[in-house]
Design a protein around this motif. Structure first.
Motif, PDB file in Angstrom:
ATOM      1  N   LEU A   1       0.820  -1.215   0.000  1.00  0.00           N
ATOM      2  CA  LEU A   1       0.000   0.000   0.000  1.00  0.00           C
ATOM      3  C   LEU A   1       0.853   1.263   0.000  1.00  0.00           C
ATOM      4  CD1 LEU A   1      -2.887  -0.874   2.494  1.00  0.00           C
ATOM      5  CD2 LEU A   1      -3.032  -0.671   0.008  1.00  0.00           C
ATOM      6  N   VAL A   2       1.984   1.212   0.692  1.00  0.00           N
ATOM      7  CA  VAL A   2       2.864   2.386   0.744  1.00  0.00           C
ATOM      8  C   VAL A   2       4.250   2.009   0.244  1.00  0.00           C
ATOM      9  CG1 VAL A   2       1.605   3.570   2.575  1.00  0.00           C
ATOM     10  CG2 VAL A   2       3.425   1.970   3.180  1.00  0.00           C
ATOM     11  N   ASP A   3       4.915   2.976  -0.372  1.00  0.00           N
ATOM     12  CA  ASP A   3       6.214   2.741  -1.005  1.00  0.00           C
ATOM     13  C   ASP A   3       7.315   2.939   0.035  1.00  0.00           C
ATOM     14  OD1 ASP A   3       8.057   2.187  -2.906  1.00  0.00           O
ATOM     15  OD2 ASP A   3       7.804   4.040  -4.048  1.00  0.00           O
ATOM     16  N   SER A   4       7.378   1.992   0.954  1.00  0.00           N
ATOM     17  CA  SER A   4       8.199   2.188   2.145  1.00  0.00           C
ATOM     18  C   SER A   4       9.386   1.252   2.271  1.00  0.00           C
ATOM     19  CB  SER A   4       7.314   2.007   3.391  1.00  0.00           C
ATOM     20  OG  SER A   4       6.710   0.728   3.366  1.00  0.00           O
ATOM     21  N   GLU A   5       9.529   0.283   1.392  1.00  0.00           N
ATOM     22  CA  GLU A   5      10.593  -0.704   1.567  1.00  0.00           C
ATOM     23  C   GLU A   5      11.985  -0.064   1.564  1.00  0.00           C
ATOM     24  OE1 GLU A   5       9.883  -3.386   2.707  1.00  0.00           O
ATOM     25  OE2 GLU A   5       8.366  -4.525   1.635  1.00  0.00           O
ATOM     26  N   ILE A   6      12.266   0.791   0.574  1.00  0.00           N
ATOM     27  CA  ILE A   6      13.579   1.439   0.531  1.00  0.00           C
ATOM     28  C   ILE A   6      13.719   2.428   1.680  1.00  0.00           C
ATOM     29  CG2 ILE A   6      12.854   3.271  -1.047  1.00  0.00           C
ATOM     30  CD1 ILE A   6      16.311   1.516  -0.848  1.00  0.00           C
ATOM     31  N   PHE A   7      12.625   3.050   2.081  1.00  0.00           N
ATOM     32  CA  PHE A   7      12.608   3.958   3.228  1.00  0.00           C
ATOM     33  C   PHE A   7      13.090   3.232   4.483  1.00  0.00           C
ATOM     34  CE2 PHE A   7      10.206   5.383   6.967  1.00  0.00           C
ATOM     35  CZ  PHE A   7      10.441   6.751   6.986  1.00  0.00           C
ATOM     36  N   HIS A   8      12.527   2.054   4.747  1.00  0.00           N
ATOM     37  CA  HIS A   8      12.933   1.286   5.916  1.00  0.00           C
ATOM     38  C   HIS A   8      14.362   0.770   5.777  1.00  0.00           C
ATOM     39  CE1 HIS A   8       9.106   1.559   7.836  1.00  0.00           C
ATOM     40  NE2 HIS A   8       8.472   0.909   6.886  1.00  0.00           N
ATOM     41  N   ALA A   9      14.726   0.353   4.576  1.00  0.00           N
ATOM     42  CA  ALA A   9      16.081  -0.154   4.359  1.00  0.00           C
ATOM     43  C   ALA A   9      17.123   0.931   4.641  1.00  0.00           C
ATOM     44  CB  ALA A   9      16.218  -0.669   2.935  1.00  0.00           C
ATOM     45  N   GLN A  10      16.845   2.151   4.213  1.00  0.00           N
ATOM     46  CA  GLN A  10      17.756   3.261   4.482  1.00  0.00           C
ATOM     47  C   GLN A  10      17.855   3.545   5.979  1.00  0.00           C
ATOM     48  OE1 GLN A  10      15.812   6.181   2.056  1.00  0.00           O
ATOM     49  NE2 GLN A  10      17.071   5.744   0.246  1.00  0.00           N
ATOM     50  N   ASN A  11      16.714   3.496   6.675  1.00  0.00           N
ATOM     51  CA  ASN A  11      16.715   3.738   8.112  1.00  0.00           C
ATOM     52  C   ASN A  11      17.478   2.648   8.871  1.00  0.00           C
ATOM     53  OD1 ASN A  11      15.197   6.076   7.835  1.00  0.00           O
ATOM     54  ND2 ASN A  11      13.245   5.027   8.122  1.00  0.00           N
ATOM     55  N   TRP A  12      17.267   1.399   8.490  1.00  0.00           N
ATOM     56  CA  TRP A  12      17.983   0.303   9.147  1.00  0.00           C
ATOM     57  C   TRP A  12      19.479   0.396   8.872  1.00  0.00           C
ATOM     58  CZ3 TRP A  12      17.138  -3.210  12.787  1.00  0.00           C
ATOM     59  CH2 TRP A  12      15.822  -3.506  13.150  1.00  0.00           C
ATOM     60  N   SER A  13      19.840   0.697   7.643  1.00  0.00           N
ATOM     61  CA  SER A  13      21.255   0.833   7.302  1.00  0.00           C
ATOM     62  C   SER A  13      21.920   1.912   8.150  1.00  0.00           C
ATOM     63  CB  SER A  13      21.402   1.166   5.812  1.00  0.00           C
ATOM     64  OG  SER A  13      22.759   1.386   5.472  1.00  0.00           O
ATOM     65  N   HIS A  14      21.235   3.043   8.304  1.00  0.00           N
ATOM     66  CA  HIS A  14      21.759   4.139   9.112  1.00  0.00           C
ATOM     67  C   HIS A  14      21.865   3.731  10.586  1.00  0.00           C
ATOM     68  CE1 HIS A  14      22.410   8.181  10.630  1.00  0.00           C
ATOM     69  NE2 HIS A  14      21.362   8.034  11.432  1.00  0.00           N
ATOM     70  N   TYR A  15      20.835   3.090  11.100  1.00  0.00           N
ATOM     71  CA  TYR A  15      20.826   2.681  12.502  1.00  0.00           C
ATOM     72  C   TYR A  15      21.939   1.669  12.782  1.00  0.00           C
ATOM     73  CZ  TYR A  15      19.295   0.523  16.865  1.00  0.00           C
ATOM     74  OH  TYR A  15      19.250   0.024  18.149  1.00  0.00           O
ATOM     75  N   LEU A  16      22.066   0.668  11.929  1.00  0.00           N
ATOM     76  CA  LEU A  16      23.058  -0.380  12.136  1.00  0.00           C
ATOM     77  C   LEU A  16      24.485   0.141  12.016  1.00  0.00           C
ATOM     78  CD1 LEU A  16      21.259  -3.266  10.222  1.00  0.00           C
ATOM     79  CD2 LEU A  16      21.648  -3.149  12.699  1.00  0.00           C
TER      80      LEU A  16
END
Length: 215
Positions: free
Chosen positions: A12-27
């Motif tokens: 429904l929302v185009d969020s996969e790359i959004f989350h991937a970027q956030n996880w990459s930054h957090y990790l």
């Protein structure tokens, strides 16, 4: 088909790359280097608890799994405020066209506060009879439990319910539960052995809905 269940992230929302970027930054702050591209390839659609358990199992991290998930939720909420998350192309038209004809639900492994907040921001919350989230079940996707709960709550048979998914994790959950699976993904060959209903985008899926909704 008597009901339609939508996955959320990537569907429904185009969020996969959004989350991937956030996880990459957090990790990276935990001295774990993984690009957003590689994270997306390995963890698209995977519940955050499972992601957190994976990284605590392969690296020395001074946080519990629940702490990692909590910190990621806070990071995500802040990123939503700063950048927002757009809807997937064709999502609103498909949801609106189905609304009123049969019960609609969101079935996702993501946190409720995050999902309902975005749906409310988009003005879509009232289109769905129920929102089912990962914390509603003991075993999240790819286990079938969340789809079984959705069908039981909606009062419909699994074999008369459609699940629209974009990831292998979600597709496996719906398939194992016995729902009719529709996969929408133009990047990865998801659902090759699970369903004949595979489309590049929601616009194409809506154009072909007589095949997966009525037949």
């Amino acid at each position: 088909m008597q009901a339609v269940c939508f996955d959320f992230d990537g569907t429904l929302v185009d969020s996969e790359i959004f989350h991937a970027q956030n996880w990459s930054h957090y990790l990276s702050g935990l001295n774990i280097n993984i690009s957003a591209h590689d994270f997306l390839a390995d963890f698209a659609g995977v519940p955050w608890e499972i992601v957190a358990k994976h990284f605590t199992s392969i690296a020395t991290i001074p946080h519990t799994t629940s702490t990692i998930v909590s910190e990621m939720e806070q990071l995500t909420y802040q990123a939503i405020i700063e950048r927002g998350i757009p809807a997937k192309e064709g999502a609103f038209d498909l949801v609106k066209s189905l609304h009123g004809s049969r019960p609609l639900a969101v079935v996702t492994g993501s946190p409720r506060k995050y999902v309902e907040g975005i749906l409310s921001h988009l003005g879509w919350l009232h289109y769905f009879e129920h929102i089912f989230c990962g914390d509603d079940v003991t075993q999240n996707k790819p286990a079938p439990e969340i789809y079984q709960l959705a069908c039981h709550t909606l009062g419909v048979s699994e074999h008369q319910t459609v699940a629209i998914e974009d990831s292998h994790t979600g597709a496996q959950s719906a398939y194992s539960a016995g729902l009719r699976l529709v996969v929408v993904n133009d990047l990865h060959p998801v659902g090759v052995n699970m369903t004949p209903y595979r489309y590049d985008n929601l616009i194409e899926a809506q154009a072909q809905q007589a095949k997966w909704l009525v037949a």
